[in-house]
Design an enzyme around this catalytic site. Structure first.
Site, PDB file in Angstrom:
ATOM      1  N   HIS A 274      68.637   3.775 -36.482  1.00 20.27           N
ATOM      2  CA  HIS A 274      68.260   5.010 -35.779  1.00 20.27           C
ATOM      3  C   HIS A 274      69.497   5.797 -35.343  1.00 20.27           C
ATOM      4  O   HIS A 274      69.733   6.883 -35.840  1.00 20.27           O
ATOM      5  CB  HIS A 274      67.322   4.753 -34.599  1.00 20.27           C
ATOM      6  N   ASP A 325      60.898   1.497 -41.691  1.00 26.71           N
ATOM      7  CA  ASP A 325      60.649   1.115 -40.301  1.00 26.71           C
ATOM      8  C   ASP A 325      59.175   0.831 -40.019  1.00 26.71           C
ATOM      9  O   ASP A 325      58.674  -0.247 -40.308  1.00 26.71           O
ATOM     10  CB  ASP A 325      61.194   2.213 -39.387  1.00 26.71           C
TER      11      ASP A 325
END
Length: 447
Positions: A274, A325
Protein backbone atom coordinates in the site's frame (compact mmCIF):
# COMPACT_ATOMS: atom_id res chain seq x y z
CA UNK A 1 3.99 -33.76 -9.88
CA UNK A 2 5.91 -35.37 -12.74
CA UNK A 3 7.89 -33.21 -15.14
CA UNK A 4 5.99 -32.35 -18.32
CA UNK A 5 7.10 -33.54 -21.71
CA UNK A 6 9.17 -31.16 -23.86
CA UNK A 7 6.87 -28.91 -25.86
CA UNK A 8 7.02 -26.11 -28.41
CA UNK A 9 4.76 -23.09 -28.74
CA UNK A 10 4.46 -20.65 -31.61
CA UNK A 11 3.34 -17.23 -30.42
CA UNK A 12 1.81 -14.77 -32.86
CA UNK A 13 3.40 -12.02 -30.74
CA UNK A 14 5.55 -12.35 -27.62
CA UNK A 15 6.96 -9.69 -25.30
CA UNK A 16 10.63 -10.57 -24.98
CA UNK A 17 12.80 -9.27 -22.13
CA UNK A 18 15.60 -7.71 -24.14
CA UNK A 19 13.48 -5.31 -26.20
CA UNK A 20 10.30 -3.37 -25.41
CA UNK A 21 8.36 -4.02 -28.63
CA UNK A 22 6.50 -7.34 -28.91
CA UNK A 23 8.06 -9.60 -31.54
CA UNK A 24 6.11 -11.54 -34.13
CA UNK A 25 6.19 -15.28 -34.79
CA UNK A 26 8.16 -16.40 -31.74
CA UNK A 27 9.00 -20.08 -31.35
CA UNK A 28 9.29 -21.06 -27.68
CA UNK A 29 10.70 -24.38 -26.52
CA UNK A 30 9.91 -25.74 -23.05
CA UNK A 31 12.08 -28.45 -21.48
CA UNK A 32 11.61 -29.78 -17.94
CA UNK A 33 9.48 -26.83 -16.95
CA UNK A 34 12.01 -24.25 -18.16
CA UNK A 35 12.37 -22.18 -21.29
CA UNK A 36 14.81 -23.61 -23.80
CA UNK A 37 15.29 -21.64 -26.98
CA UNK A 38 13.17 -18.53 -27.55
CA UNK A 39 13.45 -17.50 -31.20
CA UNK A 40 11.73 -14.53 -32.81
CA UNK A 41 10.94 -14.31 -36.53
CA UNK A 42 9.94 -17.91 -37.24
CA UNK A 43 6.97 -17.48 -39.62
CA UNK A 44 6.62 -21.20 -40.38
CA UNK A 45 6.55 -23.20 -37.13
CA UNK A 46 7.40 -26.90 -36.89
CA UNK A 47 4.33 -29.14 -37.15
CA UNK A 48 4.40 -30.11 -33.46
CA UNK A 49 4.30 -26.51 -32.18
CA UNK A 50 1.07 -25.28 -30.62
CA UNK A 51 -0.05 -21.97 -32.07
CA UNK A 52 -0.79 -19.17 -29.57
CA UNK A 53 -2.80 -16.46 -31.35
CA UNK A 54 -2.56 -13.03 -29.70
CA UNK A 55 0.14 -11.64 -27.44
CA UNK A 56 2.12 -13.97 -25.18
CA UNK A 57 3.53 -12.50 -21.97
CA UNK A 58 5.56 -13.87 -19.09
CA UNK A 59 3.53 -15.18 -16.18
CA UNK A 60 1.91 -12.50 -14.02
CA UNK A 61 2.71 -12.31 -10.29
CA UNK A 62 0.13 -11.32 -7.67
CA UNK A 63 2.36 -10.01 -4.90
CA UNK A 64 -0.37 -9.46 -2.28
CA UNK A 65 -3.38 -11.66 -1.56
CA UNK A 66 -5.78 -12.34 1.28
CA UNK A 67 -7.56 -15.34 -0.24
CA UNK A 68 -10.51 -15.32 2.15
CA UNK A 69 -11.45 -11.75 1.20
CA UNK A 70 -12.78 -13.12 -2.09
CA UNK A 71 -15.96 -14.05 -0.22
CA UNK A 72 -16.70 -10.33 0.30
CA UNK A 73 -16.86 -9.31 -3.35
CA UNK A 74 -20.07 -7.37 -4.03
CA UNK A 75 -21.29 -7.69 -0.43
CA UNK A 76 -19.91 -4.57 1.25
CA UNK A 77 -21.62 -1.74 -0.62
CA UNK A 78 -24.88 -1.42 1.30
CA UNK A 79 -24.03 1.89 2.92
CA UNK A 80 -21.43 4.55 3.53
CA UNK A 81 -18.32 3.92 5.55
CA UNK A 82 -14.56 3.55 5.45
CA UNK A 83 -11.87 0.90 5.79
CA UNK A 84 -12.74 0.28 9.43
CA UNK A 85 -16.42 -0.40 8.67
CA UNK A 86 -15.38 -2.80 5.91
CA UNK A 87 -13.00 -4.55 8.29
CA UNK A 88 -15.90 -5.58 10.55
CA UNK A 89 -17.46 -7.47 7.64
CA UNK A 90 -14.12 -9.03 6.80
CA UNK A 91 -13.77 -10.33 10.35
CA UNK A 92 -17.17 -12.01 10.03
CA UNK A 93 -15.83 -14.11 7.14
CA UNK A 94 -12.60 -14.89 8.99
CA UNK A 95 -14.62 -16.17 11.95
CA UNK A 96 -16.36 -18.80 9.78
CA UNK A 97 -13.24 -20.40 8.29
CA UNK A 98 -11.79 -23.75 9.27
CA UNK A 99 -9.09 -25.71 7.40
CA UNK A 100 -11.55 -27.50 5.12
CA UNK A 101 -13.49 -24.37 4.21
CA UNK A 102 -10.31 -22.39 3.75
CA UNK A 103 -8.90 -25.01 1.39
CA UNK A 104 -12.03 -24.84 -0.77
CA UNK A 105 -12.19 -21.03 -0.82
CA UNK A 106 -8.48 -20.56 -1.47
CA UNK A 107 -8.44 -23.23 -4.20
CA UNK A 108 -11.27 -21.46 -6.03
CA UNK A 109 -9.67 -18.04 -5.55
CA UNK A 110 -6.27 -19.23 -6.80
CA UNK A 111 -7.95 -20.92 -9.77
CA UNK A 112 -9.62 -17.60 -10.61
CA UNK A 113 -6.14 -16.07 -10.52
CA UNK A 114 -4.87 -18.71 -12.95
CA UNK A 115 -7.68 -17.83 -15.36
CA UNK A 116 -6.47 -14.22 -15.15
CA UNK A 117 -2.90 -15.16 -16.10
CA UNK A 118 -1.48 -15.11 -12.57
CA UNK A 119 1.14 -17.84 -12.23
CA UNK A 120 2.39 -17.03 -8.72
CA UNK A 121 0.76 -15.49 -5.64
CA UNK A 122 2.01 -14.08 -2.36
CA UNK A 123 -0.48 -15.01 0.36
CA UNK A 124 -0.34 -12.66 3.34
CA UNK A 125 -1.53 -15.26 5.83
CA UNK A 126 -2.61 -14.58 9.40
CA UNK A 127 -5.56 -16.97 10.00
CA UNK A 128 -3.35 -19.26 12.04
CA UNK A 129 -5.52 -20.71 14.80
CA UNK A 130 -9.07 -21.72 15.68
CA UNK A 131 -11.63 -18.91 16.09
CA UNK A 132 -11.16 -18.84 19.87
CA UNK A 133 -7.40 -18.42 19.45
CA UNK A 134 -6.51 -21.98 20.46
CA UNK A 135 -3.93 -23.66 18.22
CA UNK A 136 -5.13 -26.53 16.08
CA UNK A 137 -3.61 -29.95 16.80
CA UNK A 138 -1.35 -29.15 13.87
CA UNK A 139 -0.54 -25.48 14.53
CA UNK A 140 0.16 -24.90 10.83
CA UNK A 141 -2.86 -26.70 9.39
CA UNK A 142 -4.21 -23.47 7.89
CA UNK A 143 -0.87 -22.86 6.17
CA UNK A 144 -0.97 -26.39 4.81
CA UNK A 145 -4.48 -25.77 3.47
CA UNK A 146 -3.24 -22.79 1.46
CA UNK A 147 -0.29 -24.73 0.07
CA UNK A 148 -2.60 -27.54 -0.99
CA UNK A 149 -5.08 -25.05 -2.47
CA UNK A 150 -2.36 -23.58 -4.69
CA UNK A 151 -1.27 -27.06 -5.79
CA UNK A 152 -4.82 -28.00 -6.79
CA UNK A 153 -5.30 -24.69 -8.61
CA UNK A 154 -1.98 -25.18 -10.41
CA UNK A 155 -0.16 -22.00 -9.36
CA UNK A 156 2.96 -21.25 -7.33
CA UNK A 157 2.66 -19.80 -3.83
CA UNK A 158 4.81 -17.81 -1.47
CA UNK A 159 3.18 -18.19 1.93
CA UNK A 160 3.93 -14.97 3.80
CA UNK A 161 3.43 -16.18 7.36
CA UNK A 162 2.23 -13.08 9.19
CA UNK A 163 3.07 -12.00 12.71
CA UNK A 164 -0.01 -10.36 14.26
CA UNK A 165 0.18 -9.79 18.02
CA UNK A 166 -1.74 -6.67 19.09
CA UNK A 167 -4.87 -4.80 18.06
CA UNK A 168 -3.51 -1.25 18.21
CA UNK A 169 -0.25 0.69 18.07
CA UNK A 170 -0.34 1.17 21.84
CA UNK A 171 -0.55 -2.57 22.43
CA UNK A 172 -4.18 -3.37 23.19
CA UNK A 173 -4.65 -7.16 23.17
CA UNK A 174 -6.36 -9.05 20.39
CA UNK A 175 -10.03 -9.78 20.96
CA UNK A 176 -12.97 -11.42 19.20
CA UNK A 177 -12.20 -12.53 15.62
CA UNK A 178 -8.62 -11.26 15.97
CA UNK A 179 -7.80 -13.94 18.54
CA UNK A 180 -7.08 -16.50 15.86
CA UNK A 181 -4.41 -14.26 14.33
CA UNK A 182 -2.07 -14.15 17.32
CA UNK A 183 0.82 -16.28 18.58
CA UNK A 184 1.39 -14.32 21.81
CA UNK A 185 4.76 -12.83 20.95
CA UNK A 186 7.27 -12.79 18.10
CA UNK A 187 9.33 -15.64 19.56
CA UNK A 188 6.33 -17.98 19.59
CA UNK A 189 5.37 -16.79 16.10
CA UNK A 190 8.89 -17.64 14.93
CA UNK A 191 8.77 -21.13 16.44
CA UNK A 192 5.45 -21.92 14.81
CA UNK A 193 6.37 -20.46 11.43
CA UNK A 194 9.78 -22.12 11.50
CA UNK A 195 8.21 -25.52 12.10
CA UNK A 196 6.32 -25.45 8.81
CA UNK A 197 7.74 -26.96 5.64
CA UNK A 198 5.41 -26.71 2.65
CA UNK A 199 4.67 -29.86 0.71
CA UNK A 200 5.64 -29.49 -2.94
CA UNK A 201 8.14 -27.53 -5.00
CA UNK A 202 5.40 -25.08 -6.00
CA UNK A 203 5.44 -23.38 -2.58
CA UNK A 204 7.89 -21.57 -0.33
CA UNK A 205 7.61 -19.60 2.90
CA UNK A 206 8.34 -15.95 3.63
CA UNK A 207 7.48 -13.69 6.54
CA UNK A 208 5.20 -10.73 7.10
CA UNK A 209 4.70 -8.06 9.73
CA UNK A 210 1.02 -7.28 9.58
CA UNK A 211 1.51 -3.59 10.43
CA UNK A 212 2.89 -1.33 13.14
CA UNK A 213 -0.54 -1.73 14.76
CA UNK A 214 -0.09 -5.46 15.08
CA UNK A 215 3.59 -5.97 16.03
CA UNK A 216 5.08 -3.99 18.95
CA UNK A 217 8.17 -1.96 18.12
CA UNK A 218 10.44 -4.07 20.33
CA UNK A 219 9.47 -7.23 18.40
CA UNK A 220 9.79 -5.98 14.82
CA UNK A 221 13.47 -6.91 14.63
CA UNK A 222 12.80 -10.53 15.57
CA UNK A 223 10.46 -11.00 12.61
CA UNK A 224 12.89 -9.27 10.26
CA UNK A 225 15.75 -11.40 11.59
CA UNK A 226 13.77 -14.60 11.05
CA UNK A 227 13.31 -13.68 7.40
CA UNK A 228 16.92 -12.58 6.95
CA UNK A 229 18.28 -15.81 8.45
CA UNK A 230 16.34 -17.76 5.82
CA UNK A 231 16.98 -15.34 2.94
CA UNK A 232 13.19 -15.18 2.72
CA UNK A 233 11.06 -12.26 1.53
CA UNK A 234 9.56 -10.00 4.17
CA UNK A 235 6.31 -8.10 3.51
CA UNK A 236 4.29 -5.65 5.60
CA UNK A 237 1.30 -3.34 5.40
CA UNK A 238 2.50 0.26 5.56
CA UNK A 239 0.59 3.52 5.98
CA UNK A 240 -2.59 2.18 4.41
CA UNK A 241 -4.72 4.58 6.45
CA UNK A 242 -4.09 8.06 7.89
CA UNK A 243 -5.37 6.80 11.26
CA UNK A 244 -2.46 4.34 11.39
CA UNK A 245 0.05 7.15 10.84
CA UNK A 246 -1.61 9.37 13.44
CA UNK A 247 -1.65 6.62 16.06
CA UNK A 248 1.99 5.75 15.41
CA UNK A 249 3.06 9.38 15.61
CA UNK A 250 1.12 9.88 18.84
CA UNK A 251 2.54 6.77 20.54
CA UNK A 252 6.07 6.54 19.13
CA UNK A 253 6.68 10.11 18.04
CA UNK A 254 7.53 9.02 14.49
CA UNK A 255 5.93 7.70 11.33
CA UNK A 256 5.52 3.97 10.65
CA UNK A 257 8.27 4.20 8.02
CA UNK A 258 10.68 5.78 10.48
CA UNK A 259 9.79 3.20 13.13
CA UNK A 260 10.45 0.33 10.74
CA UNK A 261 13.72 1.85 9.57
CA UNK A 262 14.90 2.22 13.17
CA UNK A 263 14.10 -1.47 13.79
CA UNK A 264 16.11 -2.62 10.76
CA UNK A 265 13.07 -3.87 8.88
CA UNK A 266 13.53 -2.00 5.59
CA UNK A 267 15.76 -3.04 2.69
CA UNK A 268 15.79 -4.76 -0.72
CA UNK A 269 14.30 -8.01 0.66
CA UNK A 270 11.33 -6.11 2.14
CA UNK A 271 8.12 -5.09 0.39
CA UNK A 272 5.82 -2.42 1.82
CA UNK A 273 2.23 -3.01 0.75
CA UNK A 274 0.00 0.00 0.00
CA UNK A 275 2.44 2.74 1.14
CA UNK A 276 -0.41 5.15 0.51
CA UNK A 277 0.03 8.01 2.99
CA UNK A 278 3.72 8.94 3.06
CA UNK A 279 5.63 12.10 3.82
CA UNK A 280 8.50 13.26 1.63
CA UNK A 281 10.85 11.98 4.33
CA UNK A 282 9.16 8.57 4.23
CA UNK A 283 9.57 8.47 0.45
CA UNK A 284 13.28 9.10 0.74
CA UNK A 285 13.77 6.49 3.46
CA UNK A 286 11.96 3.79 1.51
CA UNK A 287 13.69 4.60 -1.77
CA UNK A 288 17.22 4.97 -0.39
CA UNK A 289 16.92 1.65 1.46
CA UNK A 290 15.82 -0.14 -1.72
CA UNK A 291 12.59 -1.27 -0.08
CA UNK A 292 10.04 -2.47 -2.63
CA UNK A 293 6.43 -1.36 -2.67
CA UNK A 294 3.34 -3.28 -3.72
CA UNK A 295 0.45 -1.28 -5.16
CA UNK A 296 -3.06 -2.70 -4.87
CA UNK A 297 -5.06 -0.01 -6.69
CA UNK A 298 -8.38 -1.81 -7.03
CA UNK A 299 -8.48 -2.56 -3.31
CA UNK A 300 -7.26 0.89 -2.40
CA UNK A 301 -10.15 2.41 -4.34
CA UNK A 302 -12.59 -0.25 -3.06
CA UNK A 303 -11.80 0.68 0.54
CA UNK A 304 -11.50 4.44 -0.07
CA UNK A 305 -7.89 4.27 1.11
CA UNK A 306 -6.41 6.83 -1.26
CA UNK A 307 -3.82 6.87 -4.06
CA UNK A 308 -0.22 6.01 -3.24
CA UNK A 309 2.75 8.03 -4.59
CA UNK A 310 4.11 5.14 -6.61
CA UNK A 311 5.88 7.19 -9.28
CA UNK A 312 7.71 9.17 -6.62
CA UNK A 313 8.65 5.96 -4.82
CA UNK A 314 10.16 4.47 -7.97
CA UNK A 315 12.02 7.70 -8.67
CA UNK A 316 13.44 7.54 -5.14
CA UNK A 317 14.77 4.01 -5.70
CA UNK A 318 11.97 1.58 -4.82
CA UNK A 319 10.70 -1.12 -7.14
CA UNK A 320 6.94 -1.52 -7.60
CA UNK A 321 4.92 -4.73 -7.83
CA UNK A 322 1.17 -5.31 -7.99
CA UNK A 323 -1.37 -7.19 -5.88
CA UNK A 324 -5.09 -7.90 -5.90
CA UNK A 325 -5.28 -7.84 -2.07
CA UNK A 326 -9.01 -8.10 -1.24
CA UNK A 327 -9.92 -9.51 -4.69
CA UNK A 328 -12.58 -6.93 -5.40
CA UNK A 329 -11.11 -7.58 -8.85
CA UNK A 330 -8.73 -10.37 -9.85
CA UNK A 331 -7.11 -8.77 -12.88
CA UNK A 332 -3.45 -7.69 -13.04
CA UNK A 333 -4.15 -5.73 -16.25
CA UNK A 334 -6.63 -3.62 -14.32
CA UNK A 335 -4.22 -3.23 -11.39
CA UNK A 336 -1.48 -2.03 -13.75
CA UNK A 337 -3.55 0.55 -15.56
CA UNK A 338 -5.28 1.64 -12.36
CA UNK A 339 -1.90 2.47 -10.84
CA UNK A 340 -1.23 4.73 -13.84
CA UNK A 341 -4.72 6.18 -14.22
CA UNK A 342 -5.20 6.90 -10.51
CA UNK A 343 -1.99 8.91 -10.52
CA UNK A 344 -3.20 10.86 -13.53
CA UNK A 345 -6.19 11.98 -11.46
CA UNK A 346 -4.06 13.17 -8.56
CA UNK A 347 -1.16 14.67 -10.55
CA UNK A 348 -3.08 15.93 -13.61
CA UNK A 349 -0.27 14.42 -15.69
CA UNK A 350 -0.40 11.49 -18.10
CA UNK A 351 2.35 8.95 -18.65
CA UNK A 352 3.35 8.23 -15.06
CA UNK A 353 4.45 4.70 -16.03
CA UNK A 354 5.44 3.40 -19.45
CA UNK A 355 3.95 0.16 -20.79
CA UNK A 356 7.31 -1.53 -20.20
CA UNK A 357 7.31 -0.43 -16.54
CA UNK A 358 3.78 -1.74 -16.10
CA UNK A 359 4.76 -5.08 -17.62
CA UNK A 360 7.76 -5.40 -15.30
CA UNK A 361 5.64 -4.55 -12.25
CA UNK A 362 3.15 -7.26 -13.18
CA UNK A 363 5.76 -9.88 -14.02
CA UNK A 364 9.47 -9.81 -13.20
CA UNK A 365 9.36 -7.49 -10.18
CA UNK A 366 6.36 -9.26 -8.70
CA UNK A 367 8.02 -12.66 -8.93
CA UNK A 368 11.26 -11.35 -7.45
CA UNK A 369 9.52 -9.77 -4.47
CA UNK A 370 8.04 -13.20 -3.71
CA UNK A 371 11.42 -14.90 -3.94
CA UNK A 372 11.05 -16.40 -7.44
CA UNK A 373 13.90 -14.63 -9.20
CA UNK A 374 13.92 -17.16 -12.03
CA UNK A 375 10.46 -16.23 -13.33
CA UNK A 376 8.67 -13.34 -15.00
CA UNK A 377 10.67 -13.24 -18.26
CA UNK A 378 10.48 -15.15 -21.54
CA UNK A 379 14.13 -16.05 -21.33
CA UNK A 380 16.25 -19.17 -21.68
CA UNK A 381 16.54 -21.05 -18.39
CA UNK A 382 13.70 -19.28 -16.61
CA UNK A 383 10.54 -20.99 -15.40
CA UNK A 384 8.26 -21.70 -18.32
CA UNK A 385 5.31 -19.46 -17.50
CA UNK A 386 3.32 -18.18 -20.47
CA UNK A 387 0.18 -16.05 -20.59
CA UNK A 388 -1.52 -15.50 -23.92
CA UNK A 389 -3.96 -12.60 -24.34
CA UNK A 390 -6.44 -12.24 -27.19
CA UNK A 391 -5.98 -9.33 -29.55
CA UNK A 392 -9.32 -9.87 -31.28
CA UNK A 393 -11.85 -9.39 -28.47
CA UNK A 394 -14.19 -6.41 -28.28
CA UNK A 395 -11.72 -4.87 -25.83
CA UNK A 396 -8.49 -5.53 -27.69
CA UNK A 397 -9.48 -5.44 -31.39
CA UNK A 398 -7.38 -2.86 -33.19
CA UNK A 399 -5.11 -2.31 -30.18
CA UNK A 400 -1.37 -2.65 -30.85
CA UNK A 401 0.30 -5.32 -28.68
CA UNK A 402 2.22 -2.68 -26.74
CA UNK A 403 -1.11 -1.24 -25.54
CA UNK A 404 -2.35 -4.44 -23.92
CA UNK A 405 -2.18 -3.08 -20.35
CA UNK A 406 -4.49 -0.23 -21.33
CA UNK A 407 -7.06 -2.40 -23.10
CA UNK A 408 -7.09 -6.05 -22.05
CA UNK A 409 -8.65 -7.67 -19.02
CA UNK A 410 -8.57 -11.03 -17.31
CA UNK A 411 -11.36 -12.26 -19.61
CA UNK A 412 -9.00 -11.90 -22.58
CA UNK A 413 -6.55 -14.51 -21.27
CA UNK A 414 -6.81 -17.67 -23.35
CA UNK A 415 -3.87 -19.85 -22.36
CA UNK A 416 -1.69 -20.13 -19.27
CA UNK A 417 1.36 -22.34 -18.82
CA UNK A 418 2.93 -22.61 -15.35
CA UNK A 419 6.28 -24.34 -14.93
CA UNK A 420 5.69 -25.90 -18.34
CA UNK A 421 2.27 -27.33 -17.47
CA UNK A 422 -0.93 -26.15 -19.17
CA UNK A 423 -3.27 -24.75 -16.50
CA UNK A 424 -5.66 -22.73 -18.70
CA UNK A 425 -6.59 -23.60 -22.28
CA UNK A 426 -8.95 -21.61 -24.47
CA UNK A 427 -10.05 -19.59 -21.46
CA UNK A 428 -10.95 -22.56 -19.23
CA UNK A 429 -9.11 -24.07 -16.30
CA UNK A 430 -7.93 -27.54 -17.29
CA UNK A 431 -9.02 -29.16 -14.02
CA UNK A 432 -11.56 -27.03 -12.17
CA UNK A 433 -14.98 -25.54 -12.84
CA UNK A 434 -13.97 -22.24 -11.33
CA UNK A 435 -17.36 -20.46 -11.18
CA UNK A 436 -18.96 -23.48 -9.53
CA UNK A 437 -16.06 -23.82 -7.07
CA UNK A 438 -16.29 -20.16 -6.12
CA UNK A 439 -20.06 -20.26 -5.65
CA UNK A 440 -19.92 -23.34 -3.45
CA UNK A 441 -17.00 -22.16 -1.33
CA UNK A 442 -18.38 -18.66 -0.76
CA UNK A 443 -21.81 -19.99 0.20
CA UNK A 444 -20.29 -21.64 3.28
CA UNK A 445 -18.63 -18.52 4.69
CA UNK A 446 -20.25 -15.36 3.28
CA UNK A 447 -21.72 -12.95 5.85
Amino acid sequence: MTAPEPARYHAEYAWLPDRPAPDADVLIEVVDGRFGTVTAGVPVPPPDARRLPGLTLPGLANAHSHAFHRALRGRTHGGRGDFWAWRTQMYAVADRLDPERYLALARATYAEMALAGITCVGEFHYLHHAPDGAPYADPNVMSAALVEAAAQAGIRLTLLDTCYLTATVDGKPLAGPQLRFGDGDAARWARRAGAFTPAGAHARVGAAIHSVRAVPADQLAEVAGWAADRAAPLHLHLSEQPAENEACLAYHGKSPTALLAEAGVLGPATTAVHATHLSDLDLGVLGSSGTGVCACPTTERELADGVGPFRKLVDEGSTVSLGTDSHAVVDLFEEARAMELNLRLTTLTRGQFSPVELLRAATEVGHATLGWTDAGRLEHGDRADLVTVRLDSARTAGVPPVGVFFAAGAADVTDVLIDGRPVVREGRHVRLDVPAELSAAIATVAP
